[in-house]
Design an enzyme around this catalytic site. Sequence first.
Site, PDB file in Angstrom:
ATOM      1  CE  LYS A  80      52.878  23.417  41.111  1.00 22.22           C
ATOM      2  NZ  LYS A  80      51.788  22.587  40.538  1.00 22.22           N
ATOM      3  CE1 TYR A 129      65.479   3.879  66.667  1.00 15.67           C
ATOM      4  CE2 TYR A 129      65.938   5.428  64.879  1.00 15.67           C
ATOM      5  CZ  TYR A 129      65.698   5.172  66.220  1.00 15.67           C
ATOM      6  OH  TYR A 129      65.689   6.209  67.121  1.00 15.67           O
TER       7      TYR A 129
END
EC number: 5.1.1.1
Length: 392
Positions: A57, A278
């Site tokens: 999956k 940042y």
Amino acid sequence: MPRLVQQGRECSRGVSRVFEVQPAAPAVLTIDLDAVVANWRRIAREVAPASAAAVVKADAYGLGAAQVVPVLVAAGCQHFFVAHQSEAEKIRDLVPDDALLAVLNGLHAGGEAAAAAMGITPVLNSVGQAQRWQAQAERLGRVLPALLQVDTGMARHGLAPDEVLPLAQDEAFRRAVPLVAVMSHLACSDEPDHQANADQAKAFAALAQGFPDVPRCFANSGGALLGAAFHGDLVRPGLALYGAEPADGRGEPFAPVVQLQARVVQTREISAGTPVGYGHSWQAAKPTRLATLSIGYADGFPRSLSNRGAAWARGHVLPIVGRVSMDVTVVDISALHAGALAEGDLVEIIGPHRSIEAVAQEAGTIAYELLTQLGHRYQRVYKGGCISAVDR
């Protein structure tokens, strides 16, 4: 689109070729298909006489179902599990007609006709799913196999205990829907000593008695390591196939499958007090040499590794400084000799010195999440995958 490279032999033509990493690739994700096969074979040996499936999956846990499924088929795997019907449809042509292709989440209402036409087998998780699949079989005038999931203590998928016996005694359902297996799912198999494992095994054994002639499917990767009492007739490993450890690091490690390297964009020297990234969340306490790496959270590299994760190169751990950005991450390379890293060099993000479990722990997550978030801007290099009948 991801850039796909296959290293080694080209099986269909028997031609030996060597592929180079593209110098323009911002980062390189190397996936060892032979290691995937080795991990599946190890589980198959350890759980015999039970059979071993493969859970593929989420695009084979982010590594590429189109590449992983064929090598597992070639190795002899005959049982495959995905989460959604759409995933099954994508790999239907890769799986032999006589192999099991099962959908763990079952089918949404309206998907039954397409699933039946394609030979996709649902896991029936509710009375409603069971009734709709039975109705589809009756419309077609033929039987439609399925797996039936019972809830043994996870409160996620499966029939509640009081719903199991009525379905087991429903002769019309049993005629229309021959059961491939009755199954459940372990909630705490990553903690081998957790009492829930024994409690769920006891509950599963009791509920499965309503289907005395139906095979049992209980263990995931961690459950496969808990011993024969958990194996039943079919185990369905996922995480372990892809080289991550499913249970508290006990036992022999599984063969590593993934290596992730990021390229150095530039290096620089900064003075004490200089902020980085940042928010200026990190400032240099002393003169520091930095490298900017071409990997960020848009590539699935967790932002939570800001100021706490690391890379590795030339025998040294290189701490992440400042925030992980969308496209780049900065590391402190002061431990290296000046000039040891240059623009264009690759450093290890996940690999022999930075295990996927260690990176996940630093990020405050689990290996499952890290694997399935691996991005598509990497150059993907697939190693191995050439399996002959003699190799099986």
